[in-house]
Write an enzyme that holds these catalytic residues in place. Structure first.
Site, PDB file in Angstrom:
ATOM      1  N   ILE A 250       1.330  -1.006   0.163  1.00 58.22           N
ATOM      2  CA  ILE A 250      -0.004  -0.457   0.079  1.00 58.22           C
ATOM      3  C   ILE A 250       0.077   1.689   0.348  1.00 58.22           C
ATOM      4  O   ILE A 250       1.689   1.055   0.375  1.00 58.22           O
ATOM      5  CB  ILE A 250      -0.384  -0.165   1.466  1.00 58.22           C
ATOM      6  CG1 ILE A 250      -1.674  -1.300   1.804  1.00 58.22           C
ATOM      7  CG2 ILE A 250      -1.559   1.215   0.927  1.00 58.22           C
ATOM      8  CD1 ILE A 250      -1.991  -1.695   2.699  1.00 58.22           C
ATOM      9  N   CYS A 251       0.764   2.052  -0.874  1.00 54.52           N
ATOM     10  CA  CYS A 251       1.300   3.474  -0.699  1.00 54.52           C
ATOM     11  C   CYS A 251       0.498   4.176  -0.547  1.00 54.52           C
ATOM     12  O   CYS A 251      -0.300   5.121  -0.829  1.00 54.52           O
ATOM     13  CB  CYS A 251       2.078   4.060  -2.691  1.00 54.52           C
ATOM     14  SG  CYS A 251       2.639   5.477  -2.940  1.00 54.52           S
ATOM     15  N   LEU A 252       0.494   4.333   0.978  1.00 47.29           N
ATOM     16  CA  LEU A 252      -0.172   5.257   2.015  1.00 47.29           C
ATOM     17  C   LEU A 252       0.518   5.984   2.277  1.00 47.29           C
ATOM     18  O   LEU A 252       1.091   5.294   3.264  1.00 47.29           O
ATOM     19  CB  LEU A 252      -0.950   4.835   3.176  1.00 47.29           C
ATOM     20  CG  LEU A 252      -1.859   5.647   3.543  1.00 47.29           C
ATOM     21  CD1 LEU A 252      -3.058   6.807   2.897  1.00 47.29           C
ATOM     22  CD2 LEU A 252      -2.974   4.699   4.143  1.00 47.29           C
TER      23      LEU A 252
END
Ligand code: ZN
Ligand code: ZN
Ligand code: ZN
Ligand code: ZN
Ligand code: ZN
Ligand code: ZN
Ligand code: ZN
Lengths: 508, 157
Positions: free
Chosen positions: B95-97
């Site tokens: 996840i790119c958060l």
């Protein structure tokens, strides 16, 4: 003894600090102060052998971990650190955004990122933090369980350190063996017992057990050498037999637990249980006596509190009367200059900077900042009331003065008015006299001599002018006036005539 | 145990107690019997056609510096647990958060708040696509998620 939550005020800084903390504090003076705060809470206070070599490298008791304490009842969420989710250890508040954290937690987070963990505002460790006093005091009042093993002491958090460090028998202290760096409960830390951390085979099951943990081993795991209790048919570890008979065995003959209150029943424990459950008739008395004892304790505590409160009250009462006295003196000496009286009260209005106010709070005269603030409010209110009274007094004084002054002025004005009226009447009278004398001169046939005119205008009297100017004719015509003329010539003040020649001037 | 690890365990213990009292709708704790790795299931509650009726499995890995440092959070693929399609979620579950990166993380966050953030990240999405360069990334990446230097191109998702 300072409360444990404010160690920086009375307790010397931590005896030792972990290398990481030391490194940081060397780099940053202000972090070190925060760390010292944390340190002294977690390191504990050296109570015993101060000069001892071991105490320099190790605190005298295992430091209390405030984040692992168990509380008697559930703690309000507002007292929980948002990072560790336990009631704050040493709470500090961020100045720009007002968020509170344990100092340990915030320091750790700050080392990662120098921002507020909640709103990410950049924070400077030197400037942007302050102690959270109010929260501190709330935390101090939480009831907390003693962390020592086997101790069920419960007390307000601020008193825990005293119990833990001085009195609790279960507090872990350094092992009496200097070569051992483990901790041992205080009641086991005697030189004759030596190091209890060495392993020894259990005498029943021959398992290797740490000496300190032998008791627990017997209770929990040892299955080696159990024997049946001859009385009650229960499996008991041999080692425990004695205590089983004394404390647990249902067949041992014991006396009722209310025996000290008069119950004389003695029976095997199982019967006594039933007897006590029934319940024993002495139970009510026993309970009553116990309750009374508790009540007495509470009463004496309350009495002590009351006397301190009374003392405080007396003090503040004295202060108040003193202040009133001072104010009255000031008020009376400065009646003419109200401006001078007002600045004298100003220092009292300044709460935060008043050294006396700060001192009285720090000395712990007040239970909490709220109480303190309330007291301050009350004080201010009474002061305001006093001020109001003073102002009223001054007001009265002023209007009295004003009234007095104006009354005098009014009188004077009235007097002056009447004088003016009198002068006016004089003038009319004089004018009449002059007119009459002119008329006379004209009637005699001579012209008014300049001297006569002068004399009449100089305010002397009609008689003079008559005597000097129309000398002969006057003398001839009126003998008594002649007499007067002689009088005038001898420089006597003018006499009032009543010969009906002119109107008598009104009497002043 | 290192003092840090004790700190993490303590905090996770606290979170577990809180979770045992209930989690927000659409979040379920599947496994949390240790203080290193937890599994949770999340669902999107509204009728977003991209995610409706699906359940996704999240794996949390906690370091000894948790919560000072962020946990490692990825979606896990199982027969009945797909990887949700989203322009910030790679097909391998990474996840790119911002919230989960070193910069965006804050120690006041917790497992529950992370799950809720992910829920809302899915709820708000309308794009049926993977991040740019997904295939390449999935093939080439041998790094752990937290060591990847994401470029957070869009913070409002
Ligand atoms: Zn903040
Ligand atoms: Zn904390
Ligand atoms: Zn104790
Ligand atoms: Zn030892
Ligand atoms: Zn044994
Ligand atoms: Zn027995
Ligand atoms: Zn009895």
């Amino acid at each position: 003894m300072p409360p444990p939550n404010t160690p920086e005020e009375g307790v010397p800084a931590a005896v030792s600090s972990p290398p990481a903390r030391a490194r940081r504090s060397a780099r940053n003076a202000s972090i070190s102060s925060v760390a010292a705060t944390i340190g002294s809470e977690t390191q504990g206070i050296c109570v015993g052998s101060v000069g001892d070599l071991s105490s320099r490298t190790r605190p005298c008791v295992l430091p209390i971990n405030y984040q692992e304490l168990r509380y008697e009842s559930e703690v309000d969420k507002s007292l929980e650190c948002p990072i560790c989710r336990t009631p704050f250890s040493v709470p500090i508040t961020t100045k720009p955004c007002g968020h509170t954290f344990c100092s340990v937690c915030l320091l750790r987070a700050h080392q990662m990122r120098p921002v507020c963990p909640i709103d990410r505002r950049p924070l400077d460790i030197d400037r942007d933090f302050c102690k959270a006093r109010v929260i501190h005091d709330q935390l101090d009042r939480l009831r907390v369980k003693c962390p020592s093993q086997g101790c069920d002491y419960v007390c307000p958090r601020e008193l825990l350190a005293v119990h833990y460090e001085r009195y609790c028998e279960g507090t872990p202290v350094p092992c009496p063996d200097n070569s051992c760096d483990l901790w041992i409960a205080r009641h086991d830390a005697t030189p004759d017992k030596g190091c209890l951390h060495k392993y020894t085979p259990c005498q029943y099951c021959s398992k290797q057990v740490m000496k300190a943990a032998l008791e627990e081993h017997y209770d929990r795991e040892c299955s080696g050498n159990t024997v049946k209790c001859a009385e009650c048919d229960v499996d008991v570890v041999q080692h425990r037999m004695e205590s089983h008979v004394v404390n647990d065995c249902p067949s041992t003959v014991v006396s009722c637990k209310w025996s000290s209150y008069g119950c004389g029943k003695k029976a095997p424990r199982r019967d006594i249980w039933a007897h006590e459950k029934k319940p024993c008739v002495y139970q009510a008395i026993g309970r009553l006596v116990k309750d009374r004892e508790e009540d007495r304790l509470i009463i004496s505590e309350l009495r002590a509190r009351l006397s301190t409160v009374e003392g405080r009250l007396r003090m503040s009462e004295k202060e108040k009367t003193e202040r009133k006295e001072r104010k009255r003196r000031q008020a009376s000496s400065n009646v003419d200059n109200t401006e001078n009286t007002i600045p004298a009260f100003v220092p009292d209005l300044n709460l935060s900077n008043s050294p006396r106010a700060a001192a009285s709070y720090n000395n712990g005269t007040w239970d909490s900042p709220e109480d303190y603030m309330l007291a301050q409010f009350e004080r201010m209110e009474t002061q305001m009331e006093d001020l109001r009274k003073n102002i009223h007094e001054l007001d009265g004084l002023h209007s009295m003065r004003l009234l007095n002054d104006t009354m005098r002025l009014n009188e004077q004005i009235a007097e002056l008015g009447s004088k003016v009226g009198v002068i006016g009447m004089h003038t009319t009278w004089l004018m009449n006299v002059q007119r009459q004398s002119r008329g006379q001169q004209r009637a005699v046939g001579g012209v008014g001599s300049p001297l006569g005119a002068f004399a009449s205008s100089s305010g002397g009297s009609g008689a003079t002018s008559g005597a000097t100017a129309g000398g002969v004719s006057d003398t001839l015509r009126n003998a008594p006036d002649n007499e007067g003329g002689r009088y005038y010539s001898s420089n006597m003040p003018p006499r009032r005539n009543s010969d009906g020649r002119g109107e008598n001037p009104p009497r002043l | 145990m290192a003092p840090g690890a004790q700190f993490a365990a303590k905090r996770l213990g606290k979170e577990l107690t809180k979770i045992s009292k209930g989690l927000p709708a659409g979040i379920v704790l599947v496994q949390g019997d240790n203080f290193e790795e937890w599994l949770l299931d999340i669902q999107v509650l509204d009728s977003n056609p991209l995610y409706m009726g699906q359940t996704y499995r999240l794996k949390f890995k906690f370091g000894s510096s948790y919560p000072i440092e962020p946990p490692e959070v990825v979606f896990v693929k199982l027969p009945d647990r797909p990887i949700p399609i989203h322009p910030h979620i790679y097909s391998n579950g990474i996840i790119c958060l911002d919230l989960l990166g070193q910069q965006g993380w804050s120690p006041v966050q917790n497992v529950e708040s992370v799950c809720m953030s992910l829920q809302s990240m899915l709820t708000g999405n309308t794009k049926n696509e993977r991040p740019p360069g997904d295939e390449e990334f999935v093939r080439g990446n041998r790094l752990r998620p937290k060591d990847i230097d994401f470029y957070y191109h869009d913070n409002n998702v």
